[in-house]
Structure formats: structure tokens, C-alpha cells
Design a protein around this motif. Structure first.
Motif, short mmCIF file in Angstrom:
data_model
loop_
_atom_site.label_atom_id
_atom_site.label_comp_id
_atom_site.label_asym_id
_atom_site.label_seq_id
_atom_site.Cartn_x
_atom_site.Cartn_y
_atom_site.Cartn_z
N GLY A 104 89.30 48.13 27.90
CA GLY A 104 88.42 47.01 28.17
C GLY A 104 87.33 47.30 29.16
O GLY A 104 86.41 46.50 29.33
N LEU A 105 87.37 48.44 29.87
CA LEU A 105 86.33 48.78 30.82
C LEU A 105 85.26 49.63 30.13
O LEU A 105 85.54 50.32 29.16
CB LEU A 105 86.91 49.55 32.00
N PRO A 106 84.02 49.59 30.66
CA PRO A 106 82.97 50.42 30.06
C PRO A 106 83.36 51.89 30.08
O PRO A 106 84.04 52.36 30.98
CB PRO A 106 81.77 50.15 30.98
N ALA A 107 82.90 52.62 29.07
CA ALA A 107 83.18 54.05 29.01
C ALA A 107 82.49 54.77 30.14
O ALA A 107 81.48 54.32 30.68
CB ALA A 107 82.71 54.61 27.66
N ALA A 108 83.06 55.92 30.54
CA ALA A 108 82.45 56.71 31.59
C ALA A 108 81.10 57.24 31.12
O ALA A 108 80.91 57.50 29.94
CB ALA A 108 83.37 57.87 31.96
N PRO A 109 80.14 57.41 32.04
CA PRO A 109 78.83 57.96 31.67
C PRO A 109 78.96 59.40 31.17
O PRO A 109 79.99 60.04 31.36
CB PRO A 109 78.04 57.90 32.98
N MET A 164 90.31 58.23 35.83
CA MET A 164 90.70 56.85 35.60
C MET A 164 89.51 55.94 35.86
O MET A 164 88.58 56.30 36.57
CB MET A 164 91.85 56.47 36.55
N ALA A 165 89.54 54.74 35.27
CA ALA A 165 88.55 53.70 35.55
C ALA A 165 89.25 52.47 36.08
O ALA A 165 90.40 52.19 35.72
CB ALA A 165 87.75 53.36 34.29
N ALA A 166 88.59 51.74 36.95
CA ALA A 166 89.17 50.53 37.53
C ALA A 166 88.05 49.57 37.88
O ALA A 166 86.89 49.96 37.98
CB ALA A 166 90.00 50.87 38.77
N GLU A 167 88.39 48.32 38.07
CA GLU A 167 87.41 47.29 38.41
C GLU A 167 87.71 46.67 39.75
O GLU A 167 88.88 46.57 40.16
CB GLU A 167 87.40 46.19 37.35
N HIS A 168 86.66 46.24 40.42
CA HIS A 168 86.79 45.46 41.65
C HIS A 168 85.70 44.39 41.61
O HIS A 168 84.52 44.71 41.52
CB HIS A 168 86.64 46.34 42.88
N THR A 169 86.11 43.13 41.65
CA THR A 169 85.17 42.03 41.48
C THR A 169 84.98 41.26 42.78
O THR A 169 85.96 40.86 43.41
CB THR A 169 85.65 41.07 40.37
N PHE A 170 83.73 41.08 43.16
CA PHE A 170 83.35 40.23 44.27
C PHE A 170 82.74 38.96 43.68
O PHE A 170 82.55 38.86 42.47
CB PHE A 170 82.32 40.94 45.16
N SER A 171 82.40 38.01 44.53
CA SER A 171 81.80 36.78 44.02
C SER A 171 80.44 37.04 43.37
O SER A 171 80.05 36.36 42.43
CB SER A 171 81.64 35.77 45.17
N HIS A 172 79.72 38.05 43.83
CA HIS A 172 78.37 38.31 43.35
C HIS A 172 78.21 39.64 42.64
O HIS A 172 77.14 39.96 42.12
CB HIS A 172 77.40 38.29 44.53
N LEU A 173 79.27 40.46 42.63
CA LEU A 173 79.15 41.84 42.17
C LEU A 173 80.46 42.27 41.52
O LEU A 173 81.54 41.91 41.99
CB LEU A 173 78.86 42.73 43.38
#
Length: 443
Positions: A301-306, A333-342
Motif C-alpha cells: 500500500g505504500l508508494p514504490a521506492a524511487p 523497508m518502507a514505512a509511513e509517519h503521518t503528521f497533521s499537515h505532512l
């Protein structure tokens, strides 16, 4: 809002029915939560700050550890910030912890360590908004102050059929006026908690449990068939996506078994917390959706690596610019971190420490090196402090430099990490212990 206007919009008998029914329900069904066993304003304050944007079940163990480690205002005010952040680690929204400690210092300095029973004084503390002030003053001191948060606005919107957009300040003011009038005399402590409990347990955001609602008989939203449409809330701007390249640098020689971490700037996003070094991905490749094979693990579900070539070039230049001698290797590995604006998508690459070539050492702004098991910001006994290594500032950082450290798993306890980096480091060390991590030579 005057009594006349209240009466015109929401008849007294409906308001009295709502207040009495909700209070009786709460007294019979309230949950046994640790912060409800005390009237200590400090503990109530800590719980309310932790409960912002966070579920009750998640908060309970953090709350118990926090008040054990910092049992009163003075203990919190006097503690090193690193200890406070470490105790908060994994709870997220770390500015809450910093604001809480700064406010504790203010209470110690201005009020002798005693939280005042005063509206202006409490509302003036850093990180304390109208809801938190109302919660502290009503629950700890029994003052008839409204405590209106998202849960409460949802409950009031549905029962009183309020169509006003709850994202607008004027709607909050409207609901604070209504909530103040709803508080039964002498029952502010229990009634405000009843409102919160009802929003959390019964009048939930989705699929409200109307059949067990203690006030459903006169709920205007339910009677109009609109309980699932309310509250009205304009959509917030979604967080801006950003792909970043993270370097998990494996040490060798004296640093064997360790990885490199850096500290964020003293101000701004995740201030003074520790992380893996990372930089913005090359713009021309950040939106790539090209699938990757044979280059490590990627969460679904995460974008592919460049593309590999652009990545290695970017990492090589960024690491060298920070005075770090390391060779970029494979995608891990890929991972996500979500802020309120980013919203960060972190593409993590395994890199290997190398000896710093003499020309690079001569050009580097500081000597290459990082501490081993020293506590954050300190040097081992008898040694000079390690040099601060500059790092490239990405969006959301202040541009200040921060120190780097070499750490093993056993040393992670001395550093506070955002949750995403804590998970990445634990996953890496788990793999090492299971013998799944191999050399990082580029293909």
C-alpha cells in the motif's frame, strides 16, 4: 448566549431532560479509569493532555508510567527533557509532552508547584486550550466550566440538531455557551465526564448506539433521521505527501553491531528527538510507482521506492555532506509517519560504514565520528564530547545541526524516538538476531 435565546432554540425541558438523563446514566455505567480515582489536578491534567488525539486504552499504561516517574508538578518541572520524551515515547504528538513540562515549570515558578483554582491562570498555561482548562477546573475543582471537545460537540449536535459547522470557531463558542447552561448545579465534575463518556461509548462517530442511548427519547437528530449526518464538519486539508530516503547505516570495526542515529533540531517538528538520518527523495523520482523486486521489503500500500540510481546518488551525496562515510546499499523497508499537515513515506536503505577517505576528511566541516554508549548529549567519562555532525535540513526542520550517535539495541533505552523509527530499529535488530540481515554491497 442569553437565557431568552437559549429558550427559543433549545427549550428548558429538553435541556433538563438531557442533563438529568446523561448524569444518571454516567453514575450507573462509568468506566473505572485511573484518572477518575483522584481529584489531584496534576494527574487530571496529565490524563487530559495524553487523551488528546489518543484512545483511552492506549493512554492507560502511559499514564500510569508517567505519574509514577513524575508524581507531581515539581518532579515533572525538574526532570531532564530527554527523560520526559522517553517516557512519552510511542504516544505521539510530542509537542504535548514539551508543552506539559514547560507549563509545569511555570506552575512551579509562579504558583509554588500548586495548580491554581483559577480560570485565567489555568487557561494561560502552555498547551492548555479551552477544553483542557474546562476539564481540569470542573473535574479537579468542581467549577461549572464547560469542557467542549470533538466528542462533546458531536453529542450536542445530534441531540439538539445543531447544523452549524463544528470546525468554525463561532460554533465552538455557541456550544460552550450551551454546555455551560447544561451543567446541573453542583454536578460539574460528574456531568462533564458524563458528556465525554457518552461521546466515547454511545454517541460514537460512526454507527451511534441509539437503542441504548439514555436520552434517545428526545434526541432531535435521531427523531429527524439525521444522527449519521451530524455533526456538520468541513473537511480539513489532507496532509501533504512526501517521500524521504532514510539511511540505516550499519557500523563496522569499533561500531560493529551498531547503527547510526541523529538528533533532530532543537525547534520544530519532532524537536530534539532521535531518528535515522533521512532526506527528501529526488523530486523527479518521488512519485514513482514502479514496483521493485529483489531489493528488500516493502509494506503493502505504500508508494514504490524511487529508481535505484537516483536513490544511491542522493544518499551518497547526503551522507557525505553530513560527514558520514557510508556506502548506500539495498532497499530494506518502507514505512509511513503521518503528521497533521505532512505524511512521510520513508524508503529505508541499508548502508555500510566505510573509512573516511583523506580528501573527504580534509573537506568535511567536522571530523567524522559518533558516540557509542554515552547518554544523549554527554560524552563517556574521561573523553572529550563527540563532534556535532551537521545534517541537511528537509521540509519541517529548522535547519539546525544535531549530533549523531552509534547505538546498539541495548542503548536504545537512552534515546527518545518517534514511533516510526522505534519500530524500524526494533525490526532491524530483530532481523539481525534472527540472522536475516546480510551484507549491503550494491548490486
Amino acid at each position: 448566549m442569553t437565557d431568552t435565546k437559549l429558550e427559543e432554540r433549545w427549550p428548558r425541558e429538553d435541556r433538563e431532560f438531557f442533563s438529568a438523563g446523561l448524569l444518571d446514566w454516567y453514575l450507573a455505567h462509568k468506566r473505572d479509569l485511573p484518572w477518575r480515582r483522584t481529584r489531584d489536578p496534576y494527574r487530571i491534567w496529565v490524563s487530559e493532555i495524553m487523551l488528546q488525539q489518543t484512545r483511552v486504552d492506549t493512554v492507560i499504561p502511559y499514564f500510569l508510567r508517567f505519574v509514577e516517574r513524575f508524581p507531581d508538578v515539581t518532579a515533572l518541572a525538574d526532570a531532564p527533557e530527554e527523560d520526559v520524551l522517553k517516557c512519552w515515547e510511542g504516544l505521539g504528538y510530542y509537542s504535548r509532552a514539551r508543552n506539559l513540562q514547560q507549563a509545569a515549570k511555570d506552575v512551579k515558578e509562579r504558583y509554588g508547584g500548586v495548580i491554581p483554582n483559577d480560570v485565567e491562570a489555568v487557561a494561560g498555561l502552555k498547551g492548555v486550550g479551552p477544553y483542557t482548562a474546562g476539564a481540569i477546573l470542573s473535574i479537579a475543582f468542581g467549577r461549572p466550566e464547560p469542557a467542549v471537545d470533538g466528542n462533546v460537540m458531536r453529542v450536542l449536535s445530534r441531540f439538539f440538531l445543531i447544523d452549524d459547522d463544528v470546525a468554525k470557531p463561532k460554533t465552538r463558542i455557541l456550544m460552550e455557551g450551551l454546555a455551560r447552561e447544561l451543567i446541573p448545579e453542583g454536578e460539574a465534575r460528574e456531568f462533564n465526564q458524563a458528556l465525554m463518556e457518552h461521546g466515547a461509548m454511545t454517541c460514537t462517530p460512526k454507527s451511534p448506539r441509539c437503542l441504548v442511548c439514555p436520552v434517545m427519547e428526545r434526541c432531535a437528530g435521531r427523531l429527524a433521521g439525521r444522527e449519521n449526518e451530524l455533526p456538520v464538519k468541513s473537511k480539513a486539508k489532507p496532509p501533504r505527501p512526501e517521500t524521504r530516503l532514510a539511511a540505516l547505516v550499519e557500523g563496522r570495526g569499533a561500531h560493529a553491531g551498531k547503527v547510526l542515529i541523529r538528533q533532530r533540531p532543537a525547534q520544530g517538528l519532532l524537536a530534539r528527538m532521535w531518528e535515522l538520518p533521512h532526506w527528501p527523495a529526488p523530486e523527479e523520482s518521488g512519485a514513482s510507482e514502479r514496483p521493485r523486486t529483489g531489493t528488500g521489503t516493502r509494506r503493502s500500500g505504500l508508494p514504490a521506492a524511487p529508481p535505484e540510481e537516483a536513490v544511491r546518488d542522493r544518499l551518497r551525496r547526503s551522507l557525505a555532506g553530513a560527514g558520514i562515510a557510508a556506502r548506500p546499499g539495498k532497499h530494506w523497508m518502507a514505512a509511513e509517519h503521518t503528521f497533521s499537515h505532512l505524511q512521510w513515506t520513508l524508503q529505508v536503505y541499508l548502508c555500510r560504514e566505510e573509512e573516511l577517505p583523506l580528501p573527504m576528511a580534509a573537506e568535511a566541516r567536522v571530523p567524522y565520528g559518533a558516540a557509542g554508549a554515552a547518554a544523549p548529549g554527554e560524552a563517556p567519562a574521561g573523553e572529550a564530547p563527540e563532534p556535532v555532525l551537521p545534517f541537511e535540513a528537509g521540509p519541517g526542520s529548522s535547519g539546525d545541526s544535531g549530533p549523531h550517535r552509534w547505538i546498539g539495541r541495548e542503548e536504545m533505552a537512552g534515546y527518545a524516538f518517534p514511533n516510526v523509527f522505534l519500530k524500524l530499529l526494533n525490526a532491524y535488530f530483530d532481523q539481525r538476531e534472527q540472522g536475516e540481515t546480510r551484507g549491503q554491497e550494491p548490486e
